[in-house]
Design a protein around this motif. Structure first.
Motif, PDB file in Angstrom:
ATOM      1  N   ALA A 102      16.398  -3.080  -0.430  1.00 26.83           N
ATOM      2  CA  ALA A 102      16.533  -3.503   0.967  1.00 26.83           C
ATOM      3  C   ALA A 102      16.742  -5.012   1.031  1.00 26.83           C
ATOM      4  N   ILE A 103      16.028  -5.736   0.158  1.00 27.64           N
ATOM      5  CA  ILE A 103      16.194  -7.193   0.139  1.00 27.64           C
ATOM      6  C   ILE A 103      17.625  -7.549  -0.275  1.00 27.64           C
ATOM      7  N   SER A 104      18.090  -6.894  -1.350  1.00 27.92           N
ATOM      8  CA  SER A 104      19.460  -7.179  -1.817  1.00 27.92           C
ATOM      9  C   SER A 104      20.467  -6.922  -0.713  1.00 27.92           C
ATOM     10  N   ASP A 105      20.294  -5.793  -0.023  1.00 24.76           N
ATOM     11  CA  ASP A 105      21.248  -5.448   1.035  1.00 24.76           C
ATOM     12  C   ASP A 105      21.269  -6.537   2.107  1.00 24.76           C
ATOM     13  N   ALA A 106      20.068  -6.972   2.481  1.00 21.04           N
ATOM     14  CA  ALA A 106      19.986  -7.993   3.527  1.00 21.04           C
ATOM     15  C   ALA A 106      20.579  -9.309   3.037  1.00 21.04           C
ATOM     16  N   MET A 107      20.326  -9.622   1.766  1.00 20.46           N
ATOM     17  CA  MET A 107      20.863 -10.862   1.207  1.00 20.46           C
ATOM     18  C   MET A 107      22.385 -10.803   1.191  1.00 20.46           C
ATOM     19  N   ALA A 108      22.903  -9.608   0.859  1.00 21.81           N
ATOM     20  CA  ALA A 108      24.359  -9.458   0.804  1.00 21.81           C
ATOM     21  C   ALA A 108      24.974  -9.701   2.181  1.00 21.81           C
ATOM     22  N   LYS A 109      24.215  -9.371   3.219  1.00 22.45           N
ATOM     23  CA  LYS A 109      24.736  -9.575   4.572  1.00 22.45           C
ATOM     24  C   LYS A 109      24.362 -10.952   5.112  1.00 22.45           C
ATOM     25  N   SER A 110      23.768 -11.789   4.236  1.00 25.34           N
ATOM     26  CA  SER A 110      23.332 -13.134   4.613  1.00 25.34           C
ATOM     27  C   SER A 110      22.378 -13.117   5.806  1.00 25.34           C
ATOM     28  N   GLN A 111      21.588 -12.063   5.890  1.00 24.70           N
ATOM     29  CA  GLN A 111      20.578 -11.990   6.950  1.00 24.70           C
ATOM     30  C   GLN A 111      19.375 -12.821   6.529  1.00 24.70           C
ATOM     31  N   PRO A 112      18.655 -13.431   7.479  1.00 25.88           N
ATOM     32  CA  PRO A 112      17.403 -14.090   7.087  1.00 25.88           C
ATOM     33  C   PRO A 112      16.409 -13.027   6.592  1.00 25.88           C
ATOM     34  N   VAL A 113      15.760 -13.316   5.487  1.00 28.15           N
ATOM     35  CA  VAL A 113      14.827 -12.356   4.889  1.00 28.15           C
ATOM     36  C   VAL A 113      13.501 -13.061   4.626  1.00 28.15           C
ATOM     37  N   THR A 114      12.419 -12.476   5.102  1.00 30.13           N
ATOM     38  CA  THR A 114      11.101 -13.002   4.763  1.00 30.13           C
ATOM     39  C   THR A 114      10.270 -11.868   4.187  1.00 30.13           C
ATOM     40  N   VAL A 115       9.598 -12.159   3.081  1.00 34.19           N
ATOM     41  CA  VAL A 115       8.723 -11.163   2.476  1.00 34.19           C
ATOM     42  C   VAL A 115       7.285 -11.634   2.644  1.00 34.19           C
ATOM     43  N   VAL A 116       6.472 -10.752   3.195  1.00 31.27           N
ATOM     44  CA  VAL A 116       5.050 -11.053   3.323  1.00 31.27           C
ATOM     45  C   VAL A 116       4.304 -10.124   2.369  1.00 31.27           C
ATOM     46  N   LEU A 117       3.730 -10.717   1.351  1.00 32.34           N
ATOM     47  CA  LEU A 117       3.041  -9.924   0.337  1.00 32.34           C
ATOM     48  C   LEU A 117       1.552  -9.884   0.671  1.00 32.34           C
ATOM     49  N   VAL A 118       1.016  -8.680   0.690  1.00 27.84           N
ATOM     50  CA  VAL A 118      -0.378  -8.502   1.105  1.00 27.84           C
ATOM     51  C   VAL A 118      -1.167  -7.910  -0.064  1.00 27.84           C
ATOM     52  N   GLU A 119      -1.967  -8.750  -0.683  1.00 29.78           N
ATOM     53  CA  GLU A 119      -2.740  -8.286  -1.830  1.00 29.78           C
ATOM     54  C   GLU A 119      -4.192  -8.117  -1.375  1.00 29.78           C
ATOM     55  N   ILE A 120      -4.708  -6.904  -1.476  1.00 25.22           N
ATOM     56  CA  ILE A 120      -6.077  -6.650  -1.008  1.00 25.22           C
ATOM     57  C   ILE A 120      -7.059  -7.285  -2.003  1.00 25.22           C
ATOM     58  N   ASP A 121      -7.949  -8.104  -1.475  1.00 24.15           N
ATOM     59  CA  ASP A 121      -8.870  -8.832  -2.352  1.00 24.15           C
ATOM     60  C   ASP A 121      -9.906  -7.906  -2.985  1.00 24.15           C
ATOM     61  N   ARG A 122     -10.243  -8.208  -4.225  1.00 27.94           N
ATOM     62  CA  ARG A 122     -11.312  -7.522  -4.954  1.00 27.94           C
ATOM     63  C   ARG A 122     -11.184  -6.006  -4.912  1.00 27.94           C
ATOM     64  N   PHE A 123      -9.943  -5.525  -4.926  1.00 29.18           N
ATOM     65  CA  PHE A 123      -9.762  -4.081  -4.814  1.00 29.18           C
ATOM     66  C   PHE A 123     -10.218  -3.364  -6.080  1.00 29.18           C
ATOM     67  N   ALA A 124     -10.043  -4.020  -7.213  1.00 27.29           N
ATOM     68  CA  ALA A 124     -10.431  -3.399  -8.485  1.00 27.29           C
ATOM     69  C   ALA A 124     -11.934  -3.112  -8.486  1.00 27.29           C
ATOM     70  N   ASN A 125     -12.717  -4.038  -7.935  1.00 27.57           N
ATOM     71  CA  ASN A 125     -14.166  -3.825  -7.842  1.00 27.57           C
ATOM     72  C   ASN A 125     -14.476  -2.588  -7.010  1.00 27.57           C
ATOM     73  N   LEU A 126     -13.747  -2.537  -5.879  1.00 25.34           N
ATOM     74  CA  LEU A 126     -13.958  -1.429  -4.966  1.00 25.34           C
ATOM     75  C   LEU A 126     -13.665  -0.100  -5.639  1.00 25.34           C
ATOM     76  N   ARG A 127     -12.565  -0.105  -6.392  1.00 25.34           N
ATOM     77  CA  ARG A 127     -12.155   1.111  -7.075  1.00 25.34           C
ATOM     78  C   ARG A 127     -13.204   1.530  -8.093  1.00 25.34           C
ATOM     79  N   SER A 128     -13.693   0.516  -8.852  1.00 31.04           N
ATOM     80  CA  SER A 128     -14.642   0.902  -9.895  1.00 31.04           C
ATOM     81  C   SER A 128     -15.993   1.262  -9.283  1.00 31.04           C
TER      82      SER A 128
END
Ligand code: C2E
Ligand code: MG
Ligand code: MG
Length: 717
Positions: free
Chosen positions: A296-322
């Protein structure tokens, strides 16, 4: 008309009587022998009276074996039966012309054109007839083959499943097969004469096609010819669909004609898409996966659309899992996915790109205010996440934001940048968002290089070394011990302090070997120094810093024991410094490890005391024997009432729990005096000495302590 045929038809017709006819043919003998046709004269009783050379040669018989004999005799009863009607008609006075296949015994099927001309008798009837027989078998067969192949070709074109469209060099449609009629919903009759591009290509593809055509006209180059290209075509009803186009060209009658084969690939595309659906989805949450996001990013880049990615990393998830198990963790991810999807704007895309990492793709806007609003919504949604089974957990996320710039070439790069920014957010404790900038990338690169160099340093001799800073007994000014402080002499970058490589070592998993080396080196140094002490001098201790990660290493206790044993020193001379941070992540386990270290007989000290989450509730449970007041409280003691109060509390606390208290960062005589007045046990700082190379520290070991005269002066005052 062929002159011979004319002769046979008219010339012979003017003759009267058989003898006259024979005479005429005799006069023409040479000529008749040379013609490519069989000529014979028959009497009324169907006997051969004259035959030319081709006739003889055809039958492979000399004249004397033919002349006077009957047709039936020579050609056999079957052929005679077939030919008899022609003779009958000629003898009835008719000029007969016929064409057809006849079976000649021994010669097979022949296609012949036959002309029969009657010869008038002197009375009322006819005396005989002249037969002129042209053998056209070969020509006829060639025509048949041609006709057959034409039929075949048109059958192939008409029956083809692909659309086949013939076009001339100007792009005018010359032919349009039935498959094309079906595919495009257009009649052949309407399409012939129209321009190919206008008739079958959607408007936005015509330009490229025309450009191709123009190129072809000027320099004969044609990128499309002989190659398979995927383009879009358009139906009569305006519906667009993908086609495979193959163009071939041929010269027909000196004219260049292109044949376009178009195959409708909608079906194939659909199944490709369906496959992609499977390949592009995350099985747990049903969201798009990393691959899909990148596309999807490549497609948008190909069309020269503005692209912003917001990465959401859940904190201390490994602890929660264990702690709560995988099932619950997955439930939670599903809940998170649901919450996050609720806020997606049209055109946005939410993907799960890693275990506990989501990425939101914002298209069409790079307005910071809009992005901030989104980030706020994400934060709220993460905080209020409810597992799909209904349980509530308090979560936070490290959020990284990256916007496509001209520097970005590939979709992976923008995702990478968002990951770097999220890493920054995580490093600063999580629960916040960080926007990517180029500087971060540079520092990541720097870090990767440092990591590489650090591995090399660990493997080589001499790049890493230890500096030793004296620790002084405050009351007496005696040298009590040293703190070993790691140093890295980088071949290109010069001296690097621990803050420049300890975090890298921790992240790269190098802290365990590095820490092991420090313990070994410091213990060996201490062993050497103890033997160089003045007779009767009290033994020195060696403070060694342990990072939280080292404490988590399963081999930590055994490693320390081994190095102390190898160095042959008393474990009581070793003091391990840990920061409070080491206790936060897994307090119970850390306390257990500390206890086992304590059981080795080593001293334990809390470093940088007062800066962390010092909690009195666990402080007394820790098997430590000293606390080291952080430098920030020690500096400028005489200017800061607050710092003095803090130091006083810590000293009192130490007294209460039975700890020694060490003050670090003593830089001035005033600080030193104040700490002595506060009854702090030990001190360390530039006021006494900077961290020194082992050789420089040796004079201190031997009892030459430059600070002692100053202390003694102060004591006297
Ligand atoms: P730390 O254990 O609190 O070490 C004391 C730091 O304060 C040292 O910095 C020392 O040079 C500095 N210092 C001492 N006296 C003064 C003073 O009077 N004024 C000022 N401004 N600074 C003073 P250094 O050597 O840069 O070490 C920084 C930190 O790196 C150490 O803090 C320690 O946490 C860590 N570190 C050093 N060596 C090692 C090691 O071998 N292993 C591990 N895990 N960490 C280490
Ligand atoms: Mg320390
Ligand atoms: Mg410290």
């Amino acid at each position: 008309m062929d002159p011979l045929v004319a002769f046979c038809r008219h010339g012979a017709a003017e003759l009267v009587g058989l003898e006259a006819a024979l005479e005429a043919l005799g006069a023409l003998r040479d000529l008749l022998d040379a013609v490519p046709a069989r000529v014979a004269l028959f009497s009324a009783d169907r006997r051969h009276r004259y035959v030319n050379r081709p006739y003889r040669e055809f039958l492979e018989l000399p004249a004397e074996r033919i002349l006077g004999r009957s047709v039936e005799d020579i050609l056999g009863p079957e052929l005679f039966r077939a030919l008899k009607p022609f003779g009958d008609r000629a003898l009835a006075g008719e000029s007969v012309e016929a064409e057809g296949w006849f079976f000649y015994p021994g010669r097979g099927r022949r296609y012949t054109r036959r002309v029969y001309t009657p010869i008038r008798g002197s009375g009322r009837g006819f005396d005989g007839f002249v037969a002129f027989i042209e053998d056209m078998t070969v020509r006829r067969l060639a025509e048949d083959t041609l006709r057959a192949s034409e039929t075949l070709k048109s059958a192939a074109i008409d029956g083809a499943l692909d659309s086949i469209i013939a076009i001339d060099a100007d792009g005018t449609i010359l032919e349009f097969n039935p498959a094309a009629e079906r595919t495009f919903g257009q009649w052949r009759t309407e399409m012939i004469g129209r321009r190919f591009a206008e008739a079958v290509l959607p408007p936005d593809q015509r330009l490229a096609y025309h450009a191709e055509l123009a190129r072809f006209r000027t320099d004969g180059a044609h990128d499309l010819v002989g190659r398979r290209t995927e383009i879009e075509a358009v139906r009569a009803d305006g519906r667009r669909f993908p086609v495979d186009l193959t163009l071939t060209d041929a010269l027909i009658g000196g004219r260049r004609v292109f044949t376009a084969h178009l195959r409708d690939i909608s079906e194939r595309k659909r199944s490709e898409r369906e496959l992609a659906e499977v390949a592009y989805h995350d099985a747990v949450t049903g969201l798009a996966n990393r691959q899909r996001l990148l596309r999807a990013i490549s497609d948008a880049m190909a069309k020269s659309q503005p692209v912003t990615v917001v990465l959401v990393e859940i904190d201390r998830f490994a602890n929660l899992r264990s702690t709560f198990g995988h099932g619950f963790a997955d439930d939670l991810l599903i809940g998170l996915a649901r919450g996050l999807s609720a806020g997606i704007e049209p055109g946005g895309l939410l993907a799960r790109v890693d275990q506990h990492v989501f990425a939101l793709l914002l298209l069409g806007t790079d307005d910071p205010a809009a992005v901030d609003a989104t980030v706020e919504a994400i934060t709220a949604s993460v905080r209020d996440a409810v597992s799909s089974s209904g349980a509530t957990v308090f979560l936070s996320a490290s959020i990284g934001i990256a916007t496509v710039t001209a520097d970005h070439r590939r979709s992976e790069e923008i995702l990478r940048d968002a990951e770097i920014a999220a890493g920054r957010a995580r490093d600063s404790g999580g629960g916040c968002s960080v926007r990517f900038d180029r500087e971060m990338y540079r520092s990541v690169i720097e870090r990767v290089r440092s990591e590489h160099d650090l591995r090399r340093a660990l493997a080589s001799e001499g790049e890493l070394w230890l500096a030793y800073q004296p620790i002084v007994e405050m009351v007496t000014g005696r040298l009590a011990g040293f703190e070993a402080l790691a140093r890295w002499h980088h071949v290109e970058r010069g001296l690097i302090p621990p803050s420049g490589f300890v975090p890298i070592a921790e992240e790269a998993g190098l802290i365990v070997p590095l820490g092991r080396w420090v313990v070994a080196r410091a213990c060996a140094q201490l062993a050497a120094w103890q033997s160089q002490r003045e007779p009767g001098a009290a033994p020195l201790f060696m403070s060694i810093n342990l990072s939280p990660r080292q404490l988590e290493d399963a081999g930590c206790v055994e490693g320390v024991r081994r190095e102390i044993f190898e160095a042959g020193i008393d474990p009581a001379w070793v003091k391990l410094e840990i920061t409070e941070g080491a206790l936060i992540r897994k307090p119970e386990e850390s306390i257990a490890t500390l206890q086992r270290l304590k059981d080795l007989g080593v001293g334990l000290s809390i470093d940088d005391f007062g800066t962390g989450y010092s909690s009195l509730s666990y402080l007394h449970r820790l098997p430590v024997d000293s606390v080291k007041i952080d430098r920030s409280f020690v500096t400028a003691l005489n200017h800061s009432e607050e710092n003095r109060a803090i130091v006083r509390v810590i000293v009192d606390l130490g007294r209460l729990f039975g700890y020694d208290v060490i003050a670090e960062g003593i830089e001035t005589a005033e600080d030193c005096n104040l700490l002595r007045a506060l009854a702090c046990d030990y001190g360390q700082g530039y006021y006494f000495a900077r961290p020194l190379p082992a050789e420089a520290a040796l004079s201190l070991v031997r009892g030459d302590l430059p600070w002692q005269t100053a202390l003694a002066d102060d004591d006297e005052e």
